[in-house]
Design an enzyme around this catalytic site. Structure first.
Site, PDB file in Angstrom:
ATOM      1  N   ARG A 160       0.829  -1.205   0.000  1.00 43.69           N
ATOM      2  CA  ARG A 160       0.000   0.000   0.000  1.00 43.69           C
ATOM      3  C   ARG A 160       0.872   1.266   0.000  1.00 43.69           C
ATOM      4  O   ARG A 160       0.480   2.291  -0.539  1.00 43.69           O
ATOM      5  CB  ARG A 160      -1.009  -0.007   1.161  1.00 43.69           C
ATOM      6  CG  ARG A 160      -2.134   0.996   0.993  1.00 43.69           C
ATOM      7  CD  ARG A 160      -3.257   0.790   1.995  1.00 43.69           C
ATOM      8  NE  ARG A 160      -4.265  -0.149   1.534  1.00 43.69           N
ATOM      9  CZ  ARG A 160      -5.277   0.144   0.712  1.00 43.69           C
ATOM     10  NH1 ARG A 160      -5.442   1.367   0.273  1.00 43.69           N
ATOM     11  NH2 ARG A 160      -6.125  -0.783   0.344  1.00 43.69           N
ATOM     12  N   GLU A 202     -10.302   5.469   6.364  1.00 43.27           N
ATOM     13  CA  GLU A 202      -8.884   5.809   6.418  1.00 43.27           C
ATOM     14  C   GLU A 202      -8.479   7.104   5.708  1.00 43.27           C
ATOM     15  O   GLU A 202      -7.616   7.829   6.210  1.00 43.27           O
ATOM     16  CB  GLU A 202      -8.046   4.652   5.856  1.00 43.27           C
ATOM     17  CG  GLU A 202      -8.077   3.414   6.710  1.00 43.27           C
ATOM     18  CD  GLU A 202      -7.536   2.219   5.952  1.00 43.27           C
ATOM     19  OE1 GLU A 202      -8.219   1.726   5.033  1.00 43.27           O
ATOM     20  OE2 GLU A 202      -6.411   1.790   6.260  1.00 43.27           O
TER      21      GLU A 202
HETATM   22  N1  MTE Z   1     -13.042   4.690  13.677  1.00 38.85           N
HETATM   23  C1  MTE Z   1     -13.201   4.340  14.971  1.00 38.85           C
HETATM   24  N2  MTE Z   1     -14.011   5.079  15.741  1.00 38.85           N
HETATM   25  N3  MTE Z   1     -12.562   3.267  15.511  1.00 38.85           N
HETATM   26  C2  MTE Z   1     -11.699   2.500  14.759  1.00 38.85           C
HETATM   27  O1  MTE Z   1     -11.119   1.534  15.250  1.00 38.85           O
HETATM   28  N4  MTE Z   1     -10.642   2.155  12.551  1.00 38.85           N
HETATM   29  C3  MTE Z   1     -10.210   2.800  11.312  1.00 38.85           C
HETATM   30  C4  MTE Z   1     -11.392   3.486  10.636  1.00 38.85           C
HETATM   31  N5  MTE Z   1     -12.105   4.313  11.584  1.00 38.85           N
HETATM   32  C5  MTE Z   1     -11.496   2.855  13.379  1.00 38.85           C
HETATM   33  C6  MTE Z   1     -12.224   3.962  12.880  1.00 38.85           C
HETATM   34  C7  MTE Z   1      -9.622   1.875  10.354  1.00 38.85           C
HETATM   35  S1  MTE Z   1      -7.995   1.493  10.490  1.00 38.85           S
HETATM   36  C8  MTE Z   1     -10.341   1.344   9.332  1.00 38.85           C
HETATM   37  S2  MTE Z   1      -9.634   0.337   8.185  1.00 38.85           S
HETATM   38  C9  MTE Z   1     -11.767   1.604   9.187  1.00 38.85           C
HETATM   39  O2  MTE Z   1     -12.276   2.481  10.177  1.00 38.85           O
HETATM   40  C10 MTE Z   1     -12.497   0.260   9.273  1.00 38.85           C
HETATM   41  O3  MTE Z   1     -13.870   0.416   9.198  1.00 38.85           O
HETATM   42  P1  MTE Z   1     -14.626   0.636   7.801  1.00 38.85           P
HETATM   43  O4  MTE Z   1     -14.062  -0.380   6.856  1.00 38.85           O
HETATM   44  O5  MTE Z   1     -16.027   0.422   8.146  1.00 38.85           O
HETATM   45  O6  MTE Z   1     -14.310   2.023   7.366  1.00 38.85           O
HETATM   46  N1  HPA Z   2      -5.736  -2.826   3.885  1.00 40.20           N
HETATM   47  C1  HPA Z   2      -5.959  -3.254   5.135  1.00 40.20           C
HETATM   48  N2  HPA Z   2      -5.731  -4.474   5.524  1.00 40.20           N
HETATM   49  C2  HPA Z   2      -5.273  -5.350   4.635  1.00 40.20           C
HETATM   50  C3  HPA Z   2      -5.017  -4.970   3.317  1.00 40.20           C
HETATM   51  C4  HPA Z   2      -5.262  -3.649   2.921  1.00 40.20           C
HETATM   52  O1  HPA Z   2      -5.048  -3.245   1.774  1.00 40.20           O
HETATM   53  N3  HPA Z   2      -4.550  -6.052   2.667  1.00 40.20           N
HETATM   54  C5  HPA Z   2      -4.524  -7.037   3.595  1.00 40.20           C
HETATM   55  N4  HPA Z   2      -4.952  -6.625   4.776  1.00 40.20           N
HETATM   56 MO1  MOS Z   3      -7.516  -0.465   8.966  1.00 44.29          MO
HETATM   57  S1  MOS Z   3      -5.496  -0.129   9.121  1.00 44.29           S
HETATM   58  O1  MOS Z   3      -7.317  -1.247   7.372  1.00 44.29           O
HETATM   59  O2  MOS Z   3      -7.740  -1.741  10.060  1.00 44.29           O
END
Ligand code: MTE
Ligand code: HPA
Ligand code: MOS
Length: 754
Positions: free
Chosen positions: A304, A707
């Site tokens: 990534r 993210e």
């Molecule tokens: N928001 C909150 N409140 N708590 C969390 O742990 N994790 C982040 C983001 N926002 C997180 C968060 C991360 S690392 C990711 S990958 C995404 O939320 C995962 O959730 P989503 O795929 O529903 O966006």
């Molecule tokens: N994002 C987050 N987690 C992952 C990914 C990615 O692209 N690939 C494998 N695990």
């Molecule tokens: Mo988020 S770093 O892809 O859990």
């Protein structure tokens, strides 16, 4: 609709793993870990712990009935160290007993004889010693080697990028309950229930179907529980297996910070070539990732980084090299942005350095090189529905960049020891797991005879608002009140083979799976309705506000009556939906493909004020134009933008991880590791979502949001640097993060040149 868990969170009623009343005879576990960075285990002395009153068992690698292996991508990680230890904090033994205080006492009574071996903590040193994980990865576009000759200016530099502690409010924890027939049920605070299931089964030497993992919610994960919730769940399971009693393992904060991996620090070398007008012709970067002791997710994180190494810019000639370097630190892991922030930081640093050499404003170089529709990324995918320029222009116009510039110039002319600075930060972030097969999800929907509905998916609620999103999607699709729908816990018995909730794709994947499952039930209900109404076109039947309409007109039928009628006609009121992101692929060996379903675009403008006598700074404002598609729930989506921004600001400024030469973390408490609080956050945060930006993949036109906003925070580094340059125009500052007040002060007064 508000977030569905808002009230229960505020009242403290929301239950986490250890809030559920303990089952009878539950035991507690704690972990003994290595206090040296690298060494051969000569002897492990557990007798004093075992003889303690109240200690029921002390378990080591020898007590693992299955395979002592929890590596997800590469099998290089033991659950409990057997012969060697590779970092301070590596688990070696698990003490199980009747009360938490006793097991902690037990841990303190264990000692270990270790013959120390040489250790390395620096990624470039590890690389030179050939301590790397897998082969380095290279992406290339055009021909950098010949492009240098066409450049008017070539600049080289290096970045030293710090890591970051996840600091989820709820530390790592799990509760394992042995059930009848060699079955074990695990309540785990994990983003990846199926990963916990697979590894616990492997550790115990039983099949996956004998392990049930249930996750109600997490008190935050941020990537830190994508892979690294697994060991603690496995240890609880192992303890439950041996003692035949329920066992709970909860890491204390200090242990969590010490034992778990963090965002990967990077050391990166860049070389950038431009025309005198500031057009970037060539860019070369070498990323040395500090992976820590095991592979964990490091290879995917590195991928990534490579995918995002040119951020929101089109550069015709690029070579990007990346390598995972094995060091004697806790294995670094997923953290919001998953490697992209490091790649983008280096790109922005290269632009800053070029701008300073050319004597041009940094944002002019940025603007000259922004990505356009159909531009190709170094990995071959083309930019489609590219909204980089759109968000940039809208930010510049609606937040009045010329005025900001003027205001800051005037301020800096009339102030000596206080200086202001600003920076623009465009973000372009690819959505989908870059590991293509992971882009799949399923949902299970039951409609009960009273018309109420149960929805299970493979997505985990970690605070990001997934349950609210899924509920909104289900209610909208069914045409019934949200209050009639229950979002269930995430459970491996109801949903199999789930990918971890990560990559910002949880709503995309599980929301679409929910749509598909509900679509099947609705299809069957429409057939029943068409028969009852004696109408030919069942497609014209819709449900709105729990009323059944035909061709938009009321039929006199309600949702409840329809469900009951279907039930009496022996129609299946349950469905399983499966979704896999279409049209994505990637050839890792070639470094080419089209790995992302789409990209998220946006631009932030950040303003800071720096006190040049003290090195301290305030973030005055952050103004963002963000491409969200269409919000599913505006408040949830805004929460994600602001929360991501806060974490990004912290990573760049104050979150300083320091290890001593023995590999011990010095900043292992909240007194020594600072994170942004409400006072640090700017009073002035504005977030504008682009309009008419629906994403066809959806669900409901929505774009992933978890993210991307993290990376707006990168701008603060360059805003502070801008202010530093206003005070000391002759100094050459480093690209070392975090840019703590201490580091600012040192650079303003002591580190005059590099
Ligand atoms: N928001 C909150 N409140 N708590 C969390 O742990 N994790 C982040 C983001 N926002 C997180 C968060 C991360 S690392 C990711 S990958 C995404 O939320 C995962 O959730 P989503 O795929 O529903 O966006
Ligand atoms: N994002 C987050 N987690 C992952 C990914 C990615 O692209 N690939 C494998 N695990
Ligand atoms: Mo988020 S770093 O892809 O859990």
């Amino acid at each position: 609709m508000k977030r569905i868990d808002a009230a229960s969170h505020v009242r403290g009623e929301a239950q986490f793993v250890d809030d559920v009343p303990p089952p009878a005879e539950m035991l507690y576990a704690a972990v003994f870990s290595s206090s040296v960075m690298h060494g051969k285990i000569l002897a492990l002395h557990i007798e004093d712990a075992r003889s303690l009153d109240g200690v029921v068992a002390v378990l080591t690698a020898k007590d693992i009935p299955g395979e002592n292996q929890i590596g997800t991508v590469i099998p290089d990680e033991e659950l409990l160290a057997s012969e060697e230890v590779h970092y301070v904090g590596q688990p070696v033994a698990v003490v199980v007993g009747t009360i938490p205080e006793i097991v902690q006492k037990g841990v303190r009574r264990i000692t270990m004889d270790v013959a120390e071996l040489p250790a390395v903590t620096d990624p470039k040193e590890a690389f030179l010693e050939d301590k790397i994980i897998d082969t380095p990865q290279v992406f290339a576009l055009g021909d950098v080697d010949t492009a240098w000759q066409k450049c008017d200016l070539i600049v080289e530099g290096l970045c030293d990028i710090g890591g970051q502690e996840h600091l989820y409010l709820e530390t790592q924890r799990a509760r394992a309950i042995p059930l009848e027939g060699d079955v074990i049920c695990i309540h785990s605070s994990t983003q990846g229930p199926s990963l916990v299931q697979r590894h616990a089964a492997k550790i115990l030497g039983i099949s996956n179907c004998r392990v049930e993992v249930d996750v109600k919610r997490l008190g935050g994960g941020f990537g830190g529980k994508e892979d690294q919730a697994t060991p603690w769940a496995c240890m609880a399971a192992l303890a439950a297996w041996h003692t035949k009693k329920p066992v709970e393992l909860v890491l204390r904060r200090a242990d969590d910070i010490r034992m778990t991996g963090k965002r990967h620090p990077y050391k990166s070398d860049f070389k950038i070539g431009v025309t005198k007008e500031g057009k970037i012709l060539a860019y070369e970067v070498k990323h040395y990732q500090n992976s820590g002791s095991t592979a964990d997710l490091s290879l995917a994180v590195l991928d990534r980084t490579l995918f995002h190494s040119t951020n929101s810019y089109f550069i015709p000639n690029v070579r990007i090299f990346g390598v995972c370097c094995r060091t004697n630190l806790p294995s670094n892991t997923a953290f919001r942005g998953f490697g992209a922030p490091q790649g983008m930081f280096v790109m922005e640093s290269a632009i800053a350095k070029v701008a300073e050499k050319l004597g041009m404003p940094r944002e002019d170089i940025q603007a000259k090189n922004l990505l356009k529709e159909n531009d190709v990324f170094p990995y071959d995918q083309q930019a489609r529905n590219c909204r980089t320029r759109m968000t940039w222009d809208k930010a510049v116009e609606s937040y009045q960049l010329p005025e900001i510039r003027k205001r800051i110039e005037d301020y800096n002319k009339t102030h000596f020891e206080m200086k202001k600075g600003f920076a623009l930060m465009p973000v372009c972030f690819g959505i989908s797991f870059t590991t293509t097969y992971m882009n799949q999800a399923s949902a299970l929907v039951h409609v009960y005879t009273d018309g109420s509905v149960s929805v299970s998916t493979g997505g985990v609620e970690m605070g990001q608002g997934l349950s609210t999103n899924i509920l909104t999607i289900a209610a909208r699709t069914l045409g019934i009140r949200p209050g009639r729908i229950k979002i269930e816990s995430t459970n491996t018995t109801r949903t199999a083979n789930m990918s971890p909730s990560a990559a910002s794709a949880t709503t995309v994947l599980n929301g679409n799976a929910t749509l598909i499952a509900i679509g099947q039930v609705l299809d069957r209900l429409r057939a029943v309705m068409a028969k009852e109404l004696c109408v030919p076109e069942k497609e014209k039947i819709t449900i709105v506000d729990e009323k059944v309409l035909y061709n938009g007109n009321e039929t006199g039928w309600t949702w409840n009556l329809l469900v009951q009628t279907a039930y009496l006609n022996r129609i299946d009121l349950s469905a399983h939906g499966f979704f896999a992101t279409p049209k994505i692929y990637f050839d890792k060996a070639e470094g080419k493909g089209s790995p992302f379903a789409y990209h998220v675009f946006g631009t932030a403008i950040i303003e800071v004020t720096l006190d040049c006598m003290r090195g301290i700074y305030d973030v005055d404002s952050v103004k963002i134009v963000h491409d969200l598609g269409r919000p599913i729930n505006d408040l949830v989506d805004r929460g994600q933008v602001e929360g991501g921004l806060a974490q990004g600001l912290g990573w760049m400024t104050m979150e300083d991880l320091r290890f001593n030469e023995k590999g011990q973390l010095l900043s292992g408490t909240l007194a020594t590791y600072k994170v942004p609080d409400v006072y640090f956050m700017p009073d002035d945060i504005e977030v504008t979502f682009l309009e008419n930006a629906e994403e066809p993949l959806g669900p409901y036109g929505n774009k992933a949001v978890g993210e991307p906003p993290f990376m707006y925070g990168i701008g603060v580094f360059f805003a502070i640097r801008h202010a530093m340059r206003a005070f000391r125009p002759q100094n050459e500052f480093t690209f070392t993060s975090p840019l703590t007040p201490e580091r600012v002060l040192l650079q303003l007064y002591y580190e005059k040149s590099h």
